[in-house]
Design a protein around this motif. Structure first.
Motif, PDB file in Angstrom:
ATOM      1  N   SER A 113      -9.492  -0.667  -3.676  1.00 40.76           N
ATOM      2  CA  SER A 113      -8.035  -0.610  -3.707  1.00 40.76           C
ATOM      3  C   SER A 113      -7.508  -2.020  -4.002  1.00 40.76           C
ATOM      4  CB  SER A 113      -7.518  -0.133  -2.345  1.00 40.76           C
ATOM      5  OG  SER A 113      -6.145  -0.408  -2.209  1.00 40.76           O
ATOM      6  N   PRO A 114      -6.328  -2.104  -4.606  1.00 41.88           N
ATOM      7  CA  PRO A 114      -5.724  -3.439  -4.787  1.00 41.88           C
ATOM      8  C   PRO A 114      -5.470  -4.130  -3.448  1.00 41.88           C
ATOM      9  CG  PRO A 114      -4.529  -1.760  -6.023  1.00 41.88           C
ATOM     10  CD  PRO A 114      -5.511  -1.037  -5.167  1.00 41.88           C
ATOM     11  N   PHE A 115      -5.436  -3.328  -2.404  1.00 45.54           N
ATOM     12  CA  PHE A 115      -5.201  -3.893  -1.070  1.00 45.54           C
ATOM     13  C   PHE A 115      -6.522  -3.859  -0.302  1.00 45.54           C
ATOM     14  CE2 PHE A 115      -1.508  -1.724  -2.720  1.00 45.54           C
ATOM     15  CZ  PHE A 115      -0.608  -2.782  -2.786  1.00 45.54           C
ATOM     16  N   PRO A 116      -7.134  -5.010  -0.082  1.00 49.54           N
ATOM     17  CA  PRO A 116      -8.520  -5.069   0.372  1.00 49.54           C
ATOM     18  C   PRO A 116      -8.843  -4.205   1.590  1.00 49.54           C
ATOM     19  CG  PRO A 116      -7.732  -7.257  -0.146  1.00 49.54           C
ATOM     20  CD  PRO A 116      -6.560  -6.347  -0.255  1.00 49.54           C
ATOM     21  N   LEU A 117      -7.914  -4.106   2.529  1.00 47.18           N
ATOM     22  CA  LEU A 117      -8.236  -3.356   3.735  1.00 47.18           C
ATOM     23  C   LEU A 117      -8.360  -1.857   3.472  1.00 47.18           C
ATOM     24  CD1 LEU A 117      -6.133  -5.144   6.500  1.00 47.18           C
ATOM     25  CD2 LEU A 117      -8.557  -5.383   5.958  1.00 47.18           C
TER      26      LEU A 117
ATOM     27  N   SER B 118      -9.940  -0.667   0.737  1.00 43.28           N
ATOM     28  CA  SER B 118     -11.190  -0.423   0.018  1.00 43.28           C
ATOM     29  C   SER B 118     -12.247   0.083   0.990  1.00 43.28           C
ATOM     30  CB  SER B 118     -11.680  -1.715  -0.642  1.00 43.28           C
ATOM     31  OG  SER B 118     -10.741  -2.165  -1.581  1.00 43.28           O
ATOM     32  N   VAL B 119     -13.097   0.944   0.488  1.00 49.39           N
ATOM     33  CA  VAL B 119     -14.166   1.476   1.328  1.00 49.39           C
ATOM     34  C   VAL B 119     -15.307   0.465   1.351  1.00 49.39           C
ATOM     35  CG1 VAL B 119     -15.798   3.364   1.648  1.00 49.39           C
ATOM     36  CG2 VAL B 119     -13.519   3.824   0.724  1.00 49.39           C
ATOM     37  N   ASN B 120     -15.750   0.123   2.537  1.00 50.92           N
ATOM     38  CA  ASN B 120     -16.854  -0.833   2.718  1.00 50.92           C
ATOM     39  C   ASN B 120     -16.619  -2.125   1.933  1.00 50.92           C
ATOM     40  OD1 ASN B 120     -17.890   1.235   4.178  1.00 50.92           O
ATOM     41  ND2 ASN B 120     -19.766   1.489   3.003  1.00 50.92           N
ATOM     42  N   ASN B 121     -15.413  -2.608   2.022  1.00 51.36           N
ATOM     43  CA  ASN B 121     -15.026  -3.860   1.360  1.00 51.36           C
ATOM     44  C   ASN B 121     -15.231  -3.830  -0.148  1.00 51.36           C
ATOM     45  OD1 ASN B 121     -14.327  -5.095   3.810  1.00 51.36           O
ATOM     46  ND2 ASN B 121     -16.472  -5.596   4.196  1.00 51.36           N
ATOM     47  N   GLY B 122     -15.194  -2.625  -0.703  1.00 51.50           N
ATOM     48  CA  GLY B 122     -15.335  -2.512  -2.156  1.00 51.50           C
ATOM     49  C   GLY B 122     -16.764  -2.518  -2.642  1.00 51.50           C
ATOM     50  N   ASN B 123     -17.721  -2.501  -1.750  1.00 43.92           N
ATOM     51  CA  ASN B 123     -19.125  -2.484  -2.159  1.00 43.92           C
ATOM     52  C   ASN B 123     -19.583  -1.050  -2.440  1.00 43.92           C
ATOM     53  OD1 ASN B 123     -19.459  -5.304  -1.742  1.00 43.92           O
ATOM     54  ND2 ASN B 123     -19.592  -4.922   0.457  1.00 43.92           N
ATOM     55  N   TRP B 124     -20.658  -0.936  -3.223  1.00 43.77           N
ATOM     56  CA  TRP B 124     -21.257   0.378  -3.458  1.00 43.77           C
ATOM     57  C   TRP B 124     -21.813   0.900  -2.141  1.00 43.77           C
ATOM     58  CZ3 TRP B 124     -20.923   3.089  -7.910  1.00 43.77           C
ATOM     59  CH2 TRP B 124     -20.556   2.393  -9.065  1.00 43.77           C
ATOM     60  N   TYR B 125     -21.662   2.187  -1.931  1.00 42.97           N
ATOM     61  CA  TYR B 125     -22.214   2.790  -0.726  1.00 42.97           C
ATOM     62  C   TYR B 125     -22.758   4.179  -1.051  1.00 42.97           C
ATOM     63  CZ  TYR B 125     -18.027   5.692  -0.272  1.00 42.97           C
ATOM     64  OH  TYR B 125     -17.031   6.604  -0.482  1.00 42.97           O
TER      65      TYR B 125
ATOM     66  N   PRO C 247       0.825  -1.206   0.000  1.00 46.52           N
ATOM     67  CA  PRO C 247       0.000   0.000   0.000  1.00 46.52           C
ATOM     68  C   PRO C 247       0.857   1.253   0.000  1.00 46.52           C
ATOM     69  CG  PRO C 247      -0.827  -1.580   1.612  1.00 46.52           C
ATOM     70  CD  PRO C 247       0.478  -2.110   1.126  1.00 46.52           C
ATOM     71  N   MET C 248       0.375   2.279  -0.688  1.00 49.44           N
ATOM     72  CA  MET C 248       1.096   3.555  -0.712  1.00 49.44           C
ATOM     73  C   MET C 248       0.977   4.216   0.651  1.00 49.44           C
ATOM     74  SD  MET C 248      -0.130   4.983  -4.413  1.00 49.44           S
ATOM     75  CE  MET C 248       0.461   6.638  -4.198  1.00 49.44           C
ATOM     76  N   THR C 249       2.096   4.455   1.253  1.00 47.59           N
ATOM     77  CA  THR C 249       2.138   5.189   2.513  1.00 47.59           C
ATOM     78  C   THR C 249       3.372   6.064   2.469  1.00 47.59           C
ATOM     79  OG1 THR C 249       3.478   3.541   3.646  1.00 47.59           O
ATOM     80  CG2 THR C 249       1.075   3.279   3.811  1.00 47.59           C
ATOM     81  N   GLU C 250       3.506   6.898   3.449  1.00 54.27           N
ATOM     82  CA  GLU C 250       4.711   7.723   3.523  1.00 54.27           C
ATOM     83  C   GLU C 250       5.938   6.827   3.630  1.00 54.27           C
ATOM     84  OE1 GLU C 250       4.499  10.531   6.669  1.00 54.27           O
ATOM     85  OE2 GLU C 250       6.372  11.520   6.137  1.00 54.27           O
ATOM     86  N   GLY C 251       5.739   5.693   4.298  1.00 57.03           N
ATOM     87  CA  GLY C 251       6.855   4.794   4.506  1.00 57.03           C
ATOM     88  C   GLY C 251       7.239   3.998   3.280  1.00 57.03           C
ATOM     89  N   SER C 252       6.357   3.936   2.284  1.00 55.99           N
ATOM     90  CA  SER C 252       6.688   3.142   1.099  1.00 55.99           C
ATOM     91  C   SER C 252       7.280   3.999  -0.026  1.00 55.99           C
ATOM     92  CB  SER C 252       5.448   2.384   0.601  1.00 55.99           C
ATOM     93  OG  SER C 252       4.459   3.282   0.163  1.00 55.99           O
TER      94      SER C 252
END
Lengths: 372, 893
Positions: free
Chosen positions: B750-754, B756-763, B585-590
């Motif tokens: 997001s490619p990284f599931p955690l 994603s907003v609401n597990n990638g579902n429509w909201y 995941p993109m972070t400041e640390g990556s």
């Protein structure tokens, strides 16, 4: 940023009329109870606690016992396979033995097994810095509050501050604060401290009470500065209004935990959420993901547990506050205890054990207590 | 003035116009280049006629051109029009030249703004007829203020053709040769009606009068009767400022932006929230233009008032989604054009008002009489005193307020060239309990040059410069700091309108905007011991757009409006672009590297076509069906993770990591008028798809964040809705009912599931409020007293709520939140009423005054401003705007 929260109050005055009513959401059936594991292991030898519980639905907890898990199998495991077992004491609190300690160079994880599920944290290492300094101070202070008639009144109290020394690199701290004090039942048995030592099941005149102040998260990021390296500065920890608790001796015990940035970010997010009031100008709330996972879950999303397990360098500092230190002289009014049955009139204290609850008092002070 | 009175007295004494000799008997042939006075003098002698006029009107003015057997009146009117003069035949041998603005047809025919319908006014002559159609052109002017009426409707009833006036009040319409009735209308004005016998192309100018001035019926209408049926494009809403001022108001202040909420398809996230939402778009998807210059924050006092001074606003037009044509773009959901009025070129006038929280004053008048004008106005709040009345420690030490000033200058260089300049400055401040002070404001400047190459080819050149800034300063504690952020804006635009081809109105042009975003420098103050200095490099981007569009009247029933826009965005250096580790995941640390770009060097380029098309098929004069499609691209993104936008929210341009958002909107509508166009009904359906809409990760830190892209997600949105509207436009009782059902949902994966907003579902989006109902009612009780009422209902907005708590430590509870926007606050409804009392409508009064008595939320509904949570996660409903009476005083002189 914090000040954004103030935008709401501005509208309050502009709106002229405000009204606050309790509101209940209709919770959806899909809500799941989640597993919570929280605690730490430090480099200070002693009894360490891990708390295990499940989330409690809104609406259930008012007057309902929290969903503590008392039958889990909990242990702390280091990277060499050494297991530190924990035993349940009460209210979902699992305790190590009296000499548990985190060793330098080792990594530790917590493991909790319950109902066929296994929750584990990631391995967390003790940082190399073994010695940290915890230096708190107290001083008298005043704070303005509104009374029940919406008028300003000045409250005298004790301000607790922590001295922090600027370091060469960013530091991340959390202070865990407990209060201890002596409480006297003015109409209790005429016993001295020494005379009541060892008494069991009898009314007491003096209780050594471990108070549970509302546990604000006291966290702080010390930003490195070459120019100010070694410079001391103070940060506010808490303000304690003066009342009868200060009649004899009041002790503030702080445990400073020095933690990695990742751990700090977890606590910082937790604090942000706690401050979030859900207003138009509040940042959208979110689930704070810690390092607890259900290793028996099928998917990454399902595996997320709540809470955090950390391994920290720690230091303890205590401030003993006598009445003279804060300019108090004379007795406080006699204590009263509300009657549990109608008519609900207050009656004088005859047994200090009933002052707060029956779980947080001791006949005698802790071993570190210093009489003056 | 005396001259006018004499003329009017004469005319009234005559009772009606008579034409003993038609103008085509006096034809002009030849080439002329002489003074206007000389020409008139020569023709008086030539035709043995008498032309009355004031010498000063024609002094120094030239007459030139080549003519062949062209009627004297037409020739002279063509020459006089640029000078805002016109000639009419009073008697067989008598002609009168009058200022266009001083010519009041209502007086001529006694209490009516219409010409006689019994006798046609001849336009052109048969000898000049070419084909079956002719072009009628002219100006529609506010007869009181002498300003052009922008967006006025000119409608030929028999031909079922209509056009709108441009920013100069100028119109041009292709109509069949022959006699037919014309209607000239604009919301808030009494209609002008004329029977014209169009024999060839010619001119016809008319003045319209607002209802207040004329003491006639109050008319609250959003559209002209026929515009609803005949216009090609859907989703265009016009509001006259007089309509806005008559609506019930909060705390005594008319509000341009809040009046939009009464229109179908327009909502906001809540009371006191800044900005507005249009057809499933976020606040940042609205392009707000004041005289063509972009405004980035349309609110004062966090949304309580809008930045537009109602005394200086001429009118506003909201282009919703599908209504955005090829000449506009840059935002996905709407374009709001707020036009400031030109100053009066003949007389000085002033306006002002006192309300509960602010005072305002404006002046207008000529600089060079008849040539140039100014309009100036300012507002300031006095809310500090009110704060201190409250028994709250923090509020008693707080202050909040704003002030703003507008200035507009216009100058007419010649009959073909007009110049206007406007400027705007605003400043808001807010300081709570001597703590953090933050200030924000807008600086705008705009210059526009209008040029007529011919009466069929018009050009507009515009340049704008602006800045929105937001500063925060904290002088307390260890973390003293000052944070400054701003966005600088520079824009150049060139538009052409060409109507030489029969049945076509062709527009083409180009625009370039330069954006310079300073997202924030956080600097420690001298007393700080623990503040980290953060400097985020500025970002520069150029947004280019080229467009061409044609409104083609294929037949009286079928019209098409089609256009193509090509937009592109160039993010240029100097700049730094972080490189992130792949697979995590993109972070400041990556961050594992930085690419540096020199000044002017392209960092990232985007571009694409944006087709726009609308079609109208009119079954008859009373009903039509319209369909539309458009694609829009947005390169500038408002980044916010709060339900309502705040003054410190930042704008982020498209760059290496942030792609432009692209939306496709499809719409269809059926329009039907009843009762001689007095009642107007419509139903519109839309569906909108959006790609790369900007979203944020849970816990995102959006302020002074060097790696902002790491906290953002780009997802997709989908919105659909149906808008029903029913309006009664004239009579003692007027108003409208609009109901909108709409849904707006987002998805961020997001490619990284955690992440994603609401597990990638429509909201549901923050502003997803499915049901919206608004009822506006106006009743003219007497000539001086008007009663108005609004009723609004909407579904409660979505909210992320704590559903459970968990404990850390012995007693501390922490909230465990639901998925994003899984719950809703309670539904919203309220009723407002107002009484407007005009005290000084008599024309002899020099100062006219008006009282507005309003009650906001009559039945004191405890609408949820928000649902807030205590530390133990207990939910409470906070209602802030209860029963609020207010009185405001306004004056005009």
């Amino acid at each position: 940023m914090k000040y954004i929260h103030y935008l709401g109050p501005v509208l309050l005055f502009l709106g002229l009329t405000t009204c606050v009513d309790p509101y209940d959401f209709d919770l959806q059936d899909s809500e799941q109870r989640n597993f919570v594991v929280e605690g730490y292991l430090s480099n200070v030898p002693g009894k360490h606690e891990i708390r295990v519980s499940r989330t409690t639905f809104i609406g259930e907890f008012n007057g309902v016992v929290a969903d503590y898990i008392t039958s889990a199998k909990v242990s702390i495991i280091d990277d060499q396979g050494l297991v530190i077992p924990l035993e349940h004491s009460q209210f979902g609190v699992y305790e190590t033995g009296p000499e548990a300690v985190a060793l330098p160079g080792r990594s530790y994880k917590v493991r909790a097994e319950f109902s066929g599920r296994v929750y584990e944290s990631s391995f967390e290492a003790l940082s190399e810095e073994l010695t940290i300094t915890n230096d708190i101070e107290f001083r008298t202070g005043k704070r303005e509050e509104l009374n029940e008639f919406n008028n300003i009144r000045v409250v005298n109290g004790v301000e607790i501050v922590a001295n922090v020394q600027k370091a060469a690199e960013n530091k991340f701290y959390r202070w865990k604060v407990d209060h201890y004090y002596i409480y006297e039942s003015d109409l209790g048995p005429n016993l001295t401290f020494e005379e009541q030592e060892g008494l069991v099941g009898e009314a007491l005149r003096f209780c050594f009470i471990k108070d549970y102040p509302f546990e604000d998260l006291h966290i702080h990021r010390d930003i490195a500065s070459e120019q100010a390296l070694g410079q001391n500065y103070q940060i506010d920890i808490e303000f304690i209004p003066i009342d009868k608790k200060f009649e004899y001796q009041f002790v503030v015990e702080s445990t400073l935990l020095a933690m990695p940035e990742e751990d700090f970010n977890f606590w910082n997010n937790i604090e942000k959420l706690a401050e979030n009031t859900g207003g138009l100008f509040d940042a959208a709330p979110f689930s704070v993901v810690g390092n607890i996972r259900d290793i028996t879950a099928d998917t990454e999303e399902e595996a997320v547990g709540l809470g955090y397990f950390g391994v920290y360098n720690a230091a303890i500092d205590r401030e003993f506050i006598d009445p003279m230190d804060i300019g108090i002289s004379g007795d406080f009014p006699d204590c009263t205890i509300p009657s549990p049955a109608p008519p609900r009139e207050n009656h004088p204290c005859e047994d200090c054990r009933f002052f707060q609850s029956q779980i947080n008092f001791e006949n005698n002070p802790p071993f570190w207590w210093q009489y003056r | 003035m005396i001259f006018r009175v004499i003329i009017f007295t004469v005319l009234l004494g005559t009772g009606s116009l008579s034409f003993g000799q038609t103008s085509d008997q006096r034809l002009i042939t030849g080439t002329y280049d002489t003074s206007l006075a000389s020409f008139i003098e020569a023709q008086q002698a030539n035709f043995k006629i008498k032309v009355f006029y004031k010498e000063e009107w024609v002094e120094g003015k030239q007459f030139s051109g080549t003519f062949t057997d062209k009627p004297f009146v037409d020739v002279l009117n063509e020459s006089l029009t640029p000078y805002k003069l016109k000639i009419f035949q009073y008697d067989a041998d008598i002609f009168v030249i009058v200022p266009q603005l001083g010519f009041k047809p209502k007086i001529l025919i006694d209490k009516s703004t219409s010409y006689s319908l019994n006798k046609a006014i001849t336009i052109g002559n048969t000898s000049a007829t070419l084909g079956n159609t002719a072009t009628l052109s002219g100006f529609v002017i506010d007869g009181k203020t002498e300003e052009p009426i922008v967006g006025g409707i000119v409608y030929a009833l028999n031909a079922s053709e209509g056009v709108t006036t441009d920013e100069n009040g100028f119109y041009k319409i292709e109509i069949p040769i022959g006699e037919q009735q014309f209607r000239f209308s604009y919301v808030g004005y009494t209609n002008g009606v004329a029977l014209l016998d169009v024999q060839s192309s010619g001119t016809f100018n008319i003045d319209l009068y607002d209802d207040i001035t004329e003491l006639s019926e109050v008319t609250i209408t959003a559209e002209s009767p026929d515009e609803n049926i005949q216009s090609v494009v859907m989703g265009v809403e016009k509001l006259d400022i007089n309509t806005v001022k008559k609506l019930p108001v909060l705390l005594g202040e008319a509000d341009v932006v809040k009046s939009l909420m009464l229109l179908p398809g327009v909502t906001s996230v809540g009371e006191g929230a800044s900005g507005f939402n249009v057809r499933g778009g976020s606040v940042g998807e609205n392009l707000i233009l004041q005289d063509g210059a972009e405004i980035f924050n349309s609110s004062h006092l966090f949304g309580l008032f809008s930045v537009f001074n109602p005394d200086l606003v001429d009118g506003l037009t909201l282009y919703k989604g599908g209504g955005i044509q090829a000449d506009m773009g840059g935002r996905l959901s709407s374009v709001l054009e707020v036009d400031l009025k030109d100053g009066n070129k003949e007389e000085y006038h002033g306006r002002g008002g006192l309300g509960s929280l602010m005072a305002r004053f404006s002046m207008e008048g000529p600089i060079v009489k008849g040539k140039s004008s100014f309009a100036f106005g300012g507002r300031t709040s006095y809310s500090d005193w009110l704060i201190r009345q409250y028994n709250d420690i923090d509020l008693q030490r707080s202050k909040a307020g704003f002030s703003d000033v507008n200035l507009k200058l216009t100058h007419e260089f010649s009959e073909k060239d007009n110049l206007s300049m406007s400027g705007y400055l605003s400043r808001d401040y807010f300081q709570l309990a001597n703590d953090t002070l933050f200030t924000y404001g807008t600086k705008l400047g705009n210059i526009e040059w209008s040029h007529y190459f011919s009466n069929r080819f018009f050009s507009s050149t515009r340049a704008s410069v602006g800045q929105y800034y937001s500063n925060v300063r904290d002088e307390n504690g260890n973390n003293q700091f000052e944070m400054k952020s701003k966005i600088n804006y520079l824009s150049l635009g060139q538009d052409f309108t060409h109507t030489a081809f029969l049945g076509h109105e062709i527009k083409f042009g180009a625009k370039v905007n330069r954006y310079e975003i300073h997202q924030g420098n956080l600097v420690p103050l001298s007393g700080s011991v623990n503040t980290e200095e953060i400097n985020i490099p500025k970002e520069i981007g150029f947004e280019w757009a080229f467009y061409a569009a044609d409104t083609w009247r294929i037949s009286t029933k079928l019209s098409i409006d089609a256009g193509l826009r090509y937009s592109m965005f160039n993010n240029v250096g100097p700049g730094e672009v972080f490189q992130y580790e792949v697979g995590v995941p993109m972070t400041e640390g990556s961050v594992n590297g930085v690419l540096n770009f020199d000044e002017g060097e392209t960092i990232k380029w985007y571009g694409g076509f944006e087709p726009r098309a609308s079609m109208r098929y009119a079954f008859n004069e009373k009903n039509s069906i319209k369909i539309g499609y458009n694609r829009l691209r947005q390169y500038m993104h408002l980044v916010s993770n709060t339900a309502a936008i705040t003054p410190v929210d930042i704008w982020q341009m498209s760059n290496t990591y942030i792609r432009p958002a692209v939306s496709d909107q499809y719409s269809i509508g059926y329009f039907r008028n009843f009762n001689n166009n007095n009642i107007e009904a419509s139903v519109e359906l839309y569906y909108k798809d959006t790609e790369d809409i900007l979203d944020y990760k849970g816990g995102a830190n959006l302020l002074v964040n060097n790696t902002l892209e790491a906290d953002l997600l780009q997802g997709q949105g989908r919105a659909h809705g149906v808008e029903l509207s029913l309006k009664k436009k004239t009579g003692k009782f007027t108003g409208w009912i609009s109901y909108t059902y709409s849904r707006t949902e987002l998805q961020a994966i997001s490619p990284f599931p955690l992440e994603s907003v609401n597990n990638g579902n429509w909201y549901p989006a923050n502003f997803d409020k499915p049901h919206n109902l608004s009822i506006v009612y106006s009743h003219k009780l007497t000539k001086r007293i008007t009663f108005n009422a609004n009723f609004l209902y909407s579904t409660g907005r979505p909210i992320t709520a704590p559903t459970s708590v968990y404990r850390i430590g012995p007693f501390r509870r922490f909230p465990n939140y639901s998925e994003r926007n899984q719950y809703r606050i309670p539904d919203y409804h309220r009723l407002d009423v107002s009484l407007t009392i005009d005290q000084g409508f008599a024309k002899f009064k020099k100062v006219k005054s008006e009282w507005n008595i309003s009650i906001y939320n009559v039945y004191a509904r405890k609408n949820a401003y928000s649902i807030f949570f205590t530390r133990s996660a207990r939910a409470y409903k906070l209602a802030i705007l209860g029963f609020i009476p207010s009185i405001s005083y306004n004056f005009i002189f």
